[in-house]
Write an enzyme that holds these catalytic residues in place. Structure first.
Site, PDB file in Angstrom:
ATOM      1  CB  VAL A   1     -12.271  -5.534   2.853  1.00 52.31           C
ATOM      2  CG1 VAL A   1     -12.201  -6.936   3.368  1.00 52.31           C
ATOM      3  CG2 VAL A   1     -12.686  -5.500   1.399  1.00 52.31           C
TER       4      VAL A   1
ATOM      5  CB  ALA B   1     -15.794  -0.253   5.902  1.00 55.29           C
TER       6      ALA B   1
ATOM      7  CG  LEU C   1     -15.398  -1.616  10.230  1.00 55.40           C
ATOM      8  CD1 LEU C   1     -16.564  -2.522   9.864  1.00 55.40           C
ATOM      9  CD2 LEU C   1     -15.710  -0.867  11.531  1.00 55.40           C
TER      10      LEU C   1
ATOM     11  CB  SER D   1      -5.862  -4.191   5.754  1.00 57.16           C
ATOM     12  OG  SER D   1      -5.725  -3.107   6.615  1.00 57.16           O
TER      13      SER D   1
ATOM     14  CB  ALA E   1      -8.689  -8.683  10.833  1.00 57.19           C
TER      15      ALA E   1
ATOM     16  CG  ASP F   1      -6.082  -0.720  12.531  1.00 56.22           C
ATOM     17  OD1 ASP F   1      -6.302   0.015  13.516  1.00 56.22           O
ATOM     18  OD2 ASP F   1      -6.531  -0.500  11.388  1.00 56.22           O
TER      19      ASP F   1
END
Ligand code: PMV
Length: 335
Positions: free
Chosen positions: A110, A112, A114, A117, A119, A160
């Site tokens: 978490v 990084a 990607l 948060s 997801a 995101d």
């Protein structure tokens, strides 16, 4: 009701930062997911157990306004705050205060860059709703997920939460609350290596720095932002036609433009240049920069070499293929 929901992480392929100024960006889901298991509780109590988040396991219980955290680490609370807010927002939207036992697992680190948060928020919203017998459309889940990110972070783009909800490859453009999203039809695998280098600056700082530069020298930085928008157009064509050489070239160009905005770092540049010189078709930083992740596009026969060099220069690497399914919900018998 027992429910299992999962949602993927993401990488930004093209257009980060420029997207803040109304340019399009292309994002893709990855094959690493956040998993949320939810079990209905009739007593209105919510328990959250988070594992594998690259932080020690933790159990949080809260009843009304009272929170109990069974861990020594205050560090965990930021990760938990997305879950907490997801339940609060979903509960308000559904007008339901049912209790739930949530177990969260992550296949990726978490924080990084990607999209973990988003997801976490999206999978938790879906799991909470279905555990109470409710159904939500993907549009509803994406919108609530974005609300969670905005509530926790203060400011957040819808990129995101959109990509983790719908999955696949998406072209996104937004200004204010108006979001244009377009799914791109790419049915072939795109092998990518992700490398993580230590984060030196937060997303918020990087966005703020670019904003200052664009407003101080619009004739320079504003033009770089527009050029990134042009790169995105050519990259989209290359992606849809699966022209990997051209795609790699556009990644390199996009990275150069991000570097000229000032969001790359020495470590990110080292990883990017090493990936290219060891055979990657293209490499760039992904996300806000200031450290964080870089991605490299590789033909399968070069993956081993490129990955080992990237690993040498970074904290860790991951291989992934892109365009995986978005949020998934299954009502289960056992948790
Ligand atoms: O670092 P990430 O994955 O959160 O990406 C930030 C993307 C930016 O374009 C820099 C900011 C934004 O809100 O779109």
């Amino acid at each position: 009701m027992r429910v299992y929901a999962s949602a993927p992480g993401k990488v930004t392929l093209f257009g980060e930062h420029a997207v803040v100024y109304g340019q399009p960006a292309i994002v893709a889901s990855i094959d690493k997911r956040i998993h949320v298991y939810a079990e209905f509780r009739s007593d209105r109590v919510i328990t959250i157990e988070a594992r594998d988040l690259r932080i020690p396991g933790v159990i949080v219980t809260y009843r009304e306004n009272e929170v109990t955290v069974e861990t020594e680490y205050g560090l965990i609370l930021p990760a938990i705050s997305y879950l907490n807010k997801a339940i609060e927002i979903a509960s308000k939207y559904l007008d339901s205060k049912h209790g739930v036992k949530l177990v969260v697992r992550s296949e990726m680190p978490v924080g990084a860059g990607l999209g973990t948060s988003a997801a976490v928020a999206v999978a938790a919203i879906a799991a909470y709703a279905y555990s109470g017998g409710y159904e939500l459309s993907k549009d509803e889940i994406a919108r609530l997920g974005w609300e969670v990110e905005k509530a926790v972070q203060g400011i957040a783009s819808p990129m995101d939460t959109s990509i983790t909800t719908y999955g696949g490859f998406m072209k996104i453009r937004y200004s204010g609350s108006n979001i244009e999203k377009e799914s791109l039809a790419i049915d072939r695998d795109l092998p990518i290596i992700i490398a993580y280098v230590e984060r030196e600056f937060k997303t918020r700082d990087m966005v703020q720095m670019v904003r200052e530069r664009v407003s101080q020298y619009p004739q320079l930085y504003g033009r770089v932002v527009e050029l990134i928008g042009e790169v995105v157009k050519i990259a989209e064509e290359a992606l849809v036609k699966y022209e990997l050489e051209k795609l790699g070239l556009m990644m390199n160009l996009n990275h150069g433009l991000l570097d000229s905005l000032g969001v790359s770092t020495r470590k990110l540049n080292e990883v990017v240049y090493a990936a290219r010189s060891s055979g990657a078709l293209g490499a760039k930083l992904t996300g806000a920069g200031g450290g964080g992740c870089a991605i490299a596009l590789c033909r399968p026969e070069k993956i081993e070499t490129v990955e080992s060099i990237m690993r040498f220069l970074s904290e860790f690497t991951m291989r992934t293929s892109l365009g995986k399914e978005g949020v998934r919900v299954r009502v289960e018998k056992s948790i």
